[in-house]
Motif scaffolding. Structure first.
Motif, PDB file in Angstrom:
ATOM      1  N   TYR A  83       0.838  -1.191   0.000  1.00  0.00           N
ATOM      2  CA  TYR A  83       0.000   0.000   0.000  1.00  0.00           C
ATOM      3  C   TYR A  83       0.879   1.250   0.000  1.00  0.00           C
ATOM      4  N   PRO A  84       0.428   2.335  -0.630  1.00  0.00           N
ATOM      5  CA  PRO A  84       1.115   3.609  -0.426  1.00  0.00           C
ATOM      6  C   PRO A  84       0.843   4.105   0.991  1.00  0.00           C
ATOM      7  N   PRO A  85       1.754   4.863   1.571  1.00  0.00           N
ATOM      8  CA  PRO A  85       1.620   5.217   2.988  1.00  0.00           C
ATOM      9  C   PRO A  85       0.631   6.328   3.289  1.00  0.00           C
ATOM     10  N   ALA A  86       0.129   7.019   2.273  1.00  0.00           N
ATOM     11  CA  ALA A  86      -0.644   8.244   2.514  1.00  0.00           C
ATOM     12  C   ALA A  86      -1.830   8.037   3.443  1.00  0.00           C
ATOM     13  N   LYS A  87      -2.553   6.923   3.285  1.00  0.00           N
ATOM     14  CA  LYS A  87      -3.769   6.709   4.056  1.00  0.00           C
ATOM     15  C   LYS A  87      -3.567   5.779   5.250  1.00  0.00           C
ATOM     16  N   ARG A  88      -2.318   5.500   5.565  1.00  0.00           N
ATOM     17  CA  ARG A  88      -2.025   4.574   6.648  1.00  0.00           C
ATOM     18  C   ARG A  88      -1.422   5.301   7.845  1.00  0.00           C
ATOM     19  N   ALA A  89      -1.451   4.634   8.982  1.00  0.00           N
ATOM     20  CA  ALA A  89      -1.003   5.254  10.228  1.00  0.00           C
ATOM     21  C   ALA A  89       0.473   5.642  10.155  1.00  0.00           C
ATOM     22  N   PHE A  90       0.801   6.721  10.840  1.00  0.00           N
ATOM     23  CA  PHE A  90       2.160   7.240  10.792  1.00  0.00           C
ATOM     24  C   PHE A  90       3.183   6.301  11.424  1.00  0.00           C
ATOM     25  N   TYR A  91       2.730   5.395  12.299  1.00  0.00           N
ATOM     26  CA  TYR A  91       3.679   4.519  12.989  1.00  0.00           C
ATOM     27  C   TYR A  91       4.012   3.272  12.188  1.00  0.00           C
ATOM     28  N   HIS A  92       3.430   3.101  10.991  1.00  0.00           N
ATOM     29  CA  HIS A  92       3.815   1.998  10.121  1.00  0.00           C
ATOM     30  C   HIS A  92       5.112   2.344   9.399  1.00  0.00           C
ATOM     31  N   MET A  93       6.019   1.393   9.311  1.00  0.00           N
ATOM     32  CA  MET A  93       7.283   1.643   8.627  1.00  0.00           C
ATOM     33  C   MET A  93       7.060   1.808   7.129  1.00  0.00           C
ATOM     34  N   ARG A  94       7.828   2.714   6.534  1.00  0.00           N
ATOM     35  CA  ARG A  94       7.848   2.893   5.095  1.00  0.00           C
ATOM     36  C   ARG A  94       9.236   2.515   4.576  1.00  0.00           C
TER      37      ARG A  94
ATOM     38  N   GLY B 210      -2.070  -5.070   9.546  1.00  0.00           N
ATOM     39  CA  GLY B 210      -0.859  -5.341  10.308  1.00  0.00           C
ATOM     40  C   GLY B 210       0.333  -4.707   9.634  1.00  0.00           C
ATOM     41  N   ALA B 211       1.450  -4.621  10.357  1.00  0.00           N
ATOM     42  CA  ALA B 211       2.622  -3.958   9.781  1.00  0.00           C
ATOM     43  C   ALA B 211       3.852  -4.174  10.646  1.00  0.00           C
ATOM     44  N   GLN B 212       4.999  -3.919  10.029  1.00  0.00           N
ATOM     45  CA  GLN B 212       6.191  -3.630  10.807  1.00  0.00           C
ATOM     46  C   GLN B 212       6.094  -2.178  11.218  1.00  0.00           C
ATOM     47  N   ARG B 213       6.352  -1.889  12.488  1.00  0.00           N
ATOM     48  CA  ARG B 213       6.256  -0.520  12.988  1.00  0.00           C
ATOM     49  C   ARG B 213       7.589   0.208  12.760  1.00  0.00           C
ATOM     50  N   GLU B 214       7.488   1.510  12.673  1.00  0.00           N
ATOM     51  CA  GLU B 214       8.711   2.317  12.631  1.00  0.00           C
ATOM     52  C   GLU B 214       9.271   2.408  14.039  1.00  0.00           C
ATOM     53  N   HIS B 215      10.480   1.883  14.250  1.00  0.00           N
ATOM     54  CA  HIS B 215      11.061   1.855  15.594  1.00  0.00           C
ATOM     55  C   HIS B 215      12.168   2.883  15.788  1.00  0.00           C
ATOM     56  N   ARG B 216      12.575   3.570  14.724  1.00  0.00           N
ATOM     57  CA  ARG B 216      13.666   4.541  14.793  1.00  0.00           C
ATOM     58  C   ARG B 216      13.111   5.912  15.179  1.00  0.00           C
ATOM     59  N   TYR B 217      13.662   6.490  16.225  1.00  0.00           N
ATOM     60  CA  TYR B 217      13.118   7.724  16.805  1.00  0.00           C
ATOM     61  C   TYR B 217      13.031   8.858  15.778  1.00  0.00           C
ATOM     62  N   GLU B 218      14.079   9.097  15.049  1.00  0.00           N
ATOM     63  CA  GLU B 218      14.070  10.211  14.099  1.00  0.00           C
ATOM     64  C   GLU B 218      13.011   9.995  13.017  1.00  0.00           C
ATOM     65  N   GLU B 219      12.874   8.762  12.560  1.00  0.00           N
ATOM     66  CA  GLU B 219      11.927   8.479  11.483  1.00  0.00           C
ATOM     67  C   GLU B 219      10.489   8.597  11.955  1.00  0.00           C
ATOM     68  N   ILE B 220      10.194   8.103  13.141  1.00  0.00           N
ATOM     69  CA  ILE B 220       8.801   8.177  13.592  1.00  0.00           C
ATOM     70  C   ILE B 220       8.414   9.610  13.925  1.00  0.00           C
ATOM     71  N   CYS B 221       9.376  10.397  14.403  1.00  0.00           N
ATOM     72  CA  CYS B 221       9.098  11.829  14.613  1.00  0.00           C
ATOM     73  C   CYS B 221       8.782  12.506  13.286  1.00  0.00           C
ATOM     74  N   LYS B 222       9.531  12.164  12.259  1.00  0.00           N
ATOM     75  CA  LYS B 222       9.289  12.739  10.933  1.00  0.00           C
ATOM     76  C   LYS B 222       7.909  12.328  10.409  1.00  0.00           C
ATOM     77  N   ASN B 223       7.551  11.048  10.581  1.00  0.00           N
ATOM     78  CA  ASN B 223       6.243  10.584  10.119  1.00  0.00           C
ATOM     79  C   ASN B 223       5.111  11.314  10.835  1.00  0.00           C
ATOM     80  N   ALA B 224       5.261  11.488  12.151  1.00  0.00           N
ATOM     81  CA  ALA B 224       4.238  12.200  12.920  1.00  0.00           C
ATOM     82  C   ALA B 224       4.134  13.653  12.467  1.00  0.00           C
ATOM     83  N   GLN B 225       5.271  14.264  12.212  1.00  0.00           N
ATOM     84  CA  GLN B 225       5.281  15.656  11.753  1.00  0.00           C
ATOM     85  C   GLN B 225       4.595  15.777  10.393  1.00  0.00           C
TER      86      GLN B 225
END
Length: 425
Positions: free
Chosen positions: A322-333, A353-368
């Motif tokens: 899936y493209p990430p646009a419509k998916r939760a920010f905590y899913h890894m891209r 289901g998904a692999q989650r983003e576990h890297r601090y800098e990346e998940i902050c960027k996704n949330a932003q």
């Protein structure tokens, strides 16, 4: 004793009056409890006091019976009848407000009566056993059950779909899912956890698969290599649960619901989202505008039942890429592709289901990028002090039951349904 335990000899048991035939010289009464049914036989001339009690009794009243169980080959209910020595009406029922002809809404208004029938009681026994079997699989694989809070301080995942409640002198919200707390458990070193608990969605949806409160079966685990590990574990868990449940309840489910429980083979087939649209067009002439191919439309999801059967001879199918646009920010891209999946069963999505983003800098960027950084400040702290690679999924218990038993709606697979227009009983 329960009715299923009755054998020839002295007995004492309780139950509901399901049927009563009051003949000129005899009475035949069927008593029911959760375990089964038994026939009482009363000769009026020999037991006039007991005959008088049953002559004035009403159906669905509860009774306590002592007497003697005897073998009788002419009795259809297990070849045993009970000759009562004493009978006590423990609760007298009024005329029932619903019957077989009642609408679903009428039955839901009197759900405690609607649930008394064999079909509904089997449904919840079956559901309980299935969930227990999946829990057993996880327990056998080193998982720990946790219980997360349902009051949360911020409308985190999707503010438009949460219920706001007054929490003393401030606002709180009912949790849409335990997702953030599942990931907190990964940060705490729990490694493998699950939770079976209510979730709340403030969606004004009136479909057969939606409810404002539902039971979610959530799983999260650490040290994965990719979301393929998550899919493999879910497939194994479902296959294990369905195999155990078929062994115990397969014949009864076939008899009462007319459904054959199919134990799926492993591995489950999987297809990329783009390939699914290509196959749906080639096989069934189904097309949608290009801009709608970023997700499965309702009709495309429905046609996946045919595609899984025709292409793979399987009831289940994972949909990936899936493209990430419509998916939760905590899913890894990764390279613009979501590292996750949906699981489709019988034309309906039962899992994201998904692999989650576990890297601090990346998940902050996704949330932003989603404009959520203020809403998830506490959540983001989980990732600052070490977080293992992890992933997970969630299954709606009510939807799973609906699909397995071919029920028309989750309204009938929840003990008490909650939707936009229903808050009682």
């Amino acid at each position: 004793m329960s009715i299923s335990e009755i054998k020839p000899g002295k007995v004492e048991f309780q139950g509901w009056i399901e049927n009563l035939r009051d003949k000129k010289s005899m009475q035949f009464i069927v008593i029911r409890d959760l375990s089964g049914k038994i026939q009482l036989t009363v000769v009026k001339e020999e037991k006039p006091e007991i005959a008088a009690i049953f002559s004035s009794a009403t159906l669905e009243s509860t009774v306590k019976v002592t007497g003697t169980a005897v073998s009788n080959e002419y009795v259809k209910l297990g070849g045993i009848e009970v000759i009562p020595d004493s009978v006590e009406i423990t609760s007298r029922a009024e005329a029932l407000p619903i019957g077989p002809e009642s609408s679903l809404d009428q039955r839901l208004d009197h759900r405690w009566i609607d649930l008394r029938c064999e079909k509904n009681q089997l449904l919840f026994q079956f559901q309980s056993y299935l969930i227990g079997a999946m829990r057993e699989y996880l327990d056998n694989h080193g998982f720990t059950e946790i219980h997360t809070p349902k009051f949360i301080g911020t409308a985190s995942e999707s503010g438009a779909e949460v219920f706001e409640v007054k929490y003393f002198d401030r606002k709180a919200y009912l949790a849409q899912s335990p997702q953030f707390y599942k990931q907190m458990a990964m940060a705490a070193g729990f490694e493998r956890i699950y939770e079976i608990a209510p979730c709340f969605r403030a969606e004004k949806s009136h479909t057969k698969k939606h409810a404002t409160e539902f039971t979610s079966f959530d799983v999260e685990f650490s040290y994965i290599n990719s979301f393929q590990d998550v899919m493999n574990l879910e497939a194994e868990m479902l296959a294990y649960g369905l195999a155990k449940t078929k062994e115990k309840y397969g014949d009864k489910v076939k008899e009462v619901f007319g459904v054959d429980i199919v134990v799926p083979t492993l591995p489950f087939p999987q297809m990329k989202l783009r390939d699914i649209y290509d196959e749906l067009e080639a096989r069934y002439g189904f097309t949608v505008p290009e801009e709608e191919k970023t997700d499965l439309t309702t009709e495309a999801e429905r046609l996946c039942e045919n595609l899984a059967r025709d292409k793979f001879n399987h009831e289940f199918m994972f949909v990936t890429d899936y493209p990430p646009a419509k998916r939760a920010f905590y899913h890894m891209r990764k390279n613009g592709i979501l590292q996750g999946y949906d699981l489709i069963w019988k034309g309906i999505e039962i899992t994201s289901g998904a692999q989650r983003e576990h890297r601090y800098e990346e998940i902050c960027k996704n949330a932003q990028d989603k404009g959520l950084e203020k809403d998830v400040e506490t959540y983001l702290q989980f990732f600052r002090y070490g977080m293992p690679p992890h992933g997970g999924f969630a299954i709606g218990v009510d939807r799973l039951t609906m699909l397995l038993l071919n029920m028309p709606t989750v309204k009938e697979t929840q003990f008490l349904f909650r939707g936009p227009d229903r808050l009682t009983p």
